[in-house]
Write a protein that holds these residues in place. Sequence first.
Motif, PDB file in Angstrom:
ATOM      1  N   GLY A   1       0.253  -0.517 -26.616  1.00 31.11           N
ATOM      2  CA  GLY A   1       0.591  -1.765 -25.814  1.00 31.11           C
ATOM      3  C   GLY A   1       1.827  -1.490 -24.901  1.00 31.11           C
ATOM      4  N   VAL A   2       2.731  -0.982 -25.593  1.00 34.45           N
ATOM      5  CA  VAL A   2       4.148  -0.696 -24.798  1.00 34.45           C
ATOM      6  C   VAL A   2       3.796   0.383 -23.630  1.00 34.45           C
ATOM      7  CG1 VAL A   2       5.401   0.746 -26.372  1.00 34.45           C
ATOM      8  CG2 VAL A   2       6.543  -0.539 -24.823  1.00 34.45           C
ATOM      9  N   MET A   3       3.059   1.292 -23.737  1.00 34.82           N
ATOM     10  CA  MET A   3       2.694   2.256 -22.763  1.00 34.82           C
ATOM     11  C   MET A   3       1.825   1.637 -21.709  1.00 34.82           C
ATOM     12  SD  MET A   3       1.576   5.307 -25.538  1.00 34.82           S
ATOM     13  CE  MET A   3       0.522   6.243 -24.448  1.00 34.82           C
ATOM     14  N   LYS A   4       1.084   0.799 -22.095  1.00 35.71           N
ATOM     15  CA  LYS A   4       0.228   0.067 -20.906  1.00 35.71           C
ATOM     16  C   LYS A   4       1.337  -0.779 -20.194  1.00 35.71           C
ATOM     17  CE  LYS A   4      -4.200  -0.185 -23.093  1.00 35.71           C
ATOM     18  NZ  LYS A   4      -5.366  -0.615 -23.505  1.00 35.71           N
TER      19      LYS A   4
ATOM     20  N   ARG B   1      -4.862   9.689 -25.271  1.00 31.51           N
ATOM     21  CA  ARG B   1      -4.583  10.889 -24.911  1.00 31.51           C
ATOM     22  C   ARG B   1      -3.184  11.261 -24.861  1.00 31.51           C
ATOM     23  NH1 ARG B   1      -8.966  11.248 -20.231  1.00 31.51           N
ATOM     24  NH2 ARG B   1      -7.969   9.325 -19.477  1.00 31.51           N
ATOM     25  N   PHE B   2      -2.231  10.332 -24.784  1.00 37.16           N
ATOM     26  CA  PHE B   2      -0.838  10.658 -24.540  1.00 37.16           C
ATOM     27  C   PHE B   2      -0.122  10.219 -25.858  1.00 37.16           C
ATOM     28  CE2 PHE B   2      -2.819  10.134 -20.469  1.00 37.16           C
ATOM     29  CZ  PHE B   2      -2.039  11.219 -19.869  1.00 37.16           C
ATOM     30  N   HIS B   3      -0.509   9.360 -26.816  1.00 38.51           N
ATOM     31  CA  HIS B   3       0.171   9.282 -27.958  1.00 38.51           C
ATOM     32  C   HIS B   3      -0.672   8.617 -29.068  1.00 38.51           C
ATOM     33  CE1 HIS B   3       3.385   7.963 -30.582  1.00 38.51           C
ATOM     34  NE2 HIS B   3       4.240   7.988 -29.749  1.00 38.51           N
ATOM     35  N   PRO B   4      -0.501   9.293 -30.162  1.00 37.98           N
ATOM     36  CA  PRO B   4      -1.603   9.165 -31.187  1.00 37.98           C
ATOM     37  C   PRO B   4      -1.602   7.858 -31.849  1.00 37.98           C
ATOM     38  CG  PRO B   4      -0.143  10.758 -32.099  1.00 37.98           C
ATOM     39  CD  PRO B   4       0.320  10.426 -30.663  1.00 37.98           C
ATOM     40  N   ASP B   5      -0.244   7.316 -31.809  1.00 41.17           N
ATOM     41  CA  ASP B   5      -0.314   6.045 -32.564  1.00 41.17           C
ATOM     42  C   ASP B   5      -0.652   4.823 -31.848  1.00 41.17           C
ATOM     43  OD1 ASP B   5       0.720   3.801 -34.033  1.00 41.17           O
ATOM     44  OD2 ASP B   5       2.875   4.617 -34.020  1.00 41.17           O
TER      45      ASP B   5
ATOM     46  N   VAL C   1      -5.136   6.809 -16.051  1.00 42.81           N
ATOM     47  CA  VAL C   1      -5.190   7.917 -16.822  1.00 42.81           C
ATOM     48  C   VAL C   1      -4.787   7.462 -18.125  1.00 42.81           C
ATOM     49  CG1 VAL C   1      -5.190  10.151 -17.194  1.00 42.81           C
ATOM     50  CG2 VAL C   1      -5.748   9.326 -15.193  1.00 42.81           C
ATOM     51  N   LEU C   2      -3.385   7.003 -17.885  1.00 45.29           N
ATOM     52  CA  LEU C   2      -2.554   6.743 -19.261  1.00 45.29           C
ATOM     53  C   LEU C   2      -3.201   5.257 -19.938  1.00 45.29           C
ATOM     54  CD1 LEU C   2       1.084   7.091 -19.778  1.00 45.29           C
ATOM     55  CD2 LEU C   2      -0.134   4.998 -20.450  1.00 45.29           C
TER      56      LEU C   2
ATOM     57  N   PHE D   1      -0.142   9.408  -1.924  1.00 40.63           N
ATOM     58  CA  PHE D   1       0.828   8.753  -2.792  1.00 40.63           C
ATOM     59  C   PHE D   1      -0.105   7.806  -3.758  1.00 40.63           C
ATOM     60  CE2 PHE D   1       2.845   4.502  -3.368  1.00 40.63           C
ATOM     61  CZ  PHE D   1       4.109   4.903  -3.827  1.00 40.63           C
ATOM     62  N   LEU D   2      -1.034   7.276  -3.120  1.00 40.79           N
ATOM     63  CA  LEU D   2      -1.838   6.340  -3.883  1.00 40.79           C
ATOM     64  C   LEU D   2      -2.518   7.149  -5.148  1.00 40.79           C
ATOM     65  CD1 LEU D   2      -3.471   3.930  -1.328  1.00 40.79           C
ATOM     66  CD2 LEU D   2      -1.830   3.342  -2.904  1.00 40.79           C
ATOM     67  N   ALA D   3      -3.059   8.151  -4.831  1.00 44.30           N
ATOM     68  CA  ALA D   3      -3.906   9.015  -5.960  1.00 44.30           C
ATOM     69  C   ALA D   3      -2.938   9.284  -7.062  1.00 44.30           C
ATOM     70  CB  ALA D   3      -4.624  10.206  -5.141  1.00 44.30           C
ATOM     71  N   ALA D   4      -1.915  10.086  -6.251  1.00 42.47           N
ATOM     72  CA  ALA D   4      -0.922  11.016  -7.409  1.00 42.47           C
ATOM     73  C   ALA D   4      -0.095  10.022  -8.244  1.00 42.47           C
ATOM     74  CB  ALA D   4      -0.121  11.934  -6.655  1.00 42.47           C
ATOM     75  N   ASN D   5       0.423   8.611  -7.559  1.00 48.37           N
ATOM     76  CA  ASN D   5       1.394   7.877  -8.190  1.00 48.37           C
ATOM     77  C   ASN D   5       0.775   6.792  -8.888  1.00 48.37           C
ATOM     78  OD1 ASN D   5       3.672   9.558  -7.566  1.00 48.37           O
ATOM     79  ND2 ASN D   5       3.388   8.936  -5.599  1.00 48.37           N
ATOM     80  N   ILE D   6      -0.128   6.130  -8.097  1.00 48.21           N
ATOM     81  CA  ILE D   6      -0.652   4.862  -8.755  1.00 48.21           C
ATOM     82  C   ILE D   6      -2.020   4.960  -9.388  1.00 48.21           C
ATOM     83  CG2 ILE D   6      -1.261   2.631  -8.211  1.00 48.21           C
ATOM     84  CD1 ILE D   6       0.668   2.569  -5.882  1.00 48.21           C
ATOM     85  N   TYR D   7      -2.866   5.641  -8.786  1.00 50.19           N
ATOM     86  CA  TYR D   7      -4.184   5.845  -9.471  1.00 50.19           C
ATOM     87  C   TYR D   7      -3.900   6.519 -10.863  1.00 50.19           C
ATOM     88  CZ  TYR D   7      -9.494   6.208  -9.765  1.00 50.19           C
ATOM     89  OH  TYR D   7     -10.699   6.055 -10.024  1.00 50.19           O
ATOM     90  N   SER D   8      -2.980   7.623 -10.705  1.00 48.10           N
ATOM     91  CA  SER D   8      -2.720   8.244 -11.942  1.00 48.10           C
ATOM     92  C   SER D   8      -2.390   7.682 -13.244  1.00 48.10           C
ATOM     93  CB  SER D   8      -1.972   9.603 -11.580  1.00 48.10           C
ATOM     94  OG  SER D   8      -0.752   9.033 -11.488  1.00 48.10           O
ATOM     95  N   THR D   9      -1.847   6.578 -12.999  1.00 47.52           N
ATOM     96  CA  THR D   9      -1.106   5.877 -14.161  1.00 47.52           C
ATOM     97  C   THR D   9      -2.390   5.021 -14.978  1.00 47.52           C
ATOM     98  OG1 THR D   9      -0.985   3.771 -12.789  1.00 47.52           O
ATOM     99  CG2 THR D   9       1.026   5.327 -12.843  1.00 47.52           C
TER     100      THR D   9
END
Length: 212
Positions: free
Chosen positions: A127-130, A118-122, A111-112, A101-109
């Motif tokens: 800021g809003v993504m973070k 990597r997830f949005h070119p603009d 990466v964004l 759960f920690l790895a797949a759900n929390i730690y993975s965020t």
Amino acid sequence: MGFTLFGAKGCGSMAVEALLSVLNLDYELIEHSPFEEGQLEQLLHINPVGQVPALVLPDGQVMCESAAILMYLAERYGADAGWMPAITARERPVLMRWMVFLAANIYSTYVLSDKPSRFHPDPDQHGVMKDLATERRKSLWLIMEQAFKAHESPYLLGDRPTILDLYTAMISLWTPSRVWFDDHCPRLARAAHLLETDLRIREIWMRHEAPI
Ligand SMILES: N[C@@H](CCC(=O)N[C@@H](CS)C(=O)NCC(=O)O)C(=O)O
């Protein structure tokens, strides 16, 4: 021949370093930040995903993925001391569920939020993504807190620390913040703080300038 740990300051390699240390395993730490261009190049030779931690085992195999590394080391070298509950123990499926759960759900965020391009070119959207990633983390921590609320043991799974306490303690140092975590997840925080009374872990956290 010991272990070689590729890690970086304040990163997920902290928990691996702490476990290698408490298990008295011989290891060399090589700092390769995935956030520094030159170092990333070198890291890609070890882990094609370009992430730390990466652990080279004494037989030369490379192991990546923090939760898998912790489970492997704890099972192989720390089972007697209780770092990994026995395969037949009631706590075993609980530990496995929440490690993943920690790895797949929390730690993975992270990466964004660490590299939002990597997830949005603009860049204006980053800021809003973070912010959304932080909100997502908060809601996930609250789910875990709810699940452990009724556990009265000193550590999350009993009287002795396991890698679940260690992994929880490390990830809770990151955004939103240990202050938020202490306020909103008191049950989980109690175990993290207790674990951090171990001077071997404390010393590693301090070297990484962890906000404890
Ligand atoms: N799933 C990986 C995630 C590791 C990870 O995200 N590490 C961060 C540092 S804490 C990293 O290397 N980020 C650089 C990147 O994702 O490019 C694990 O659990 O080991």
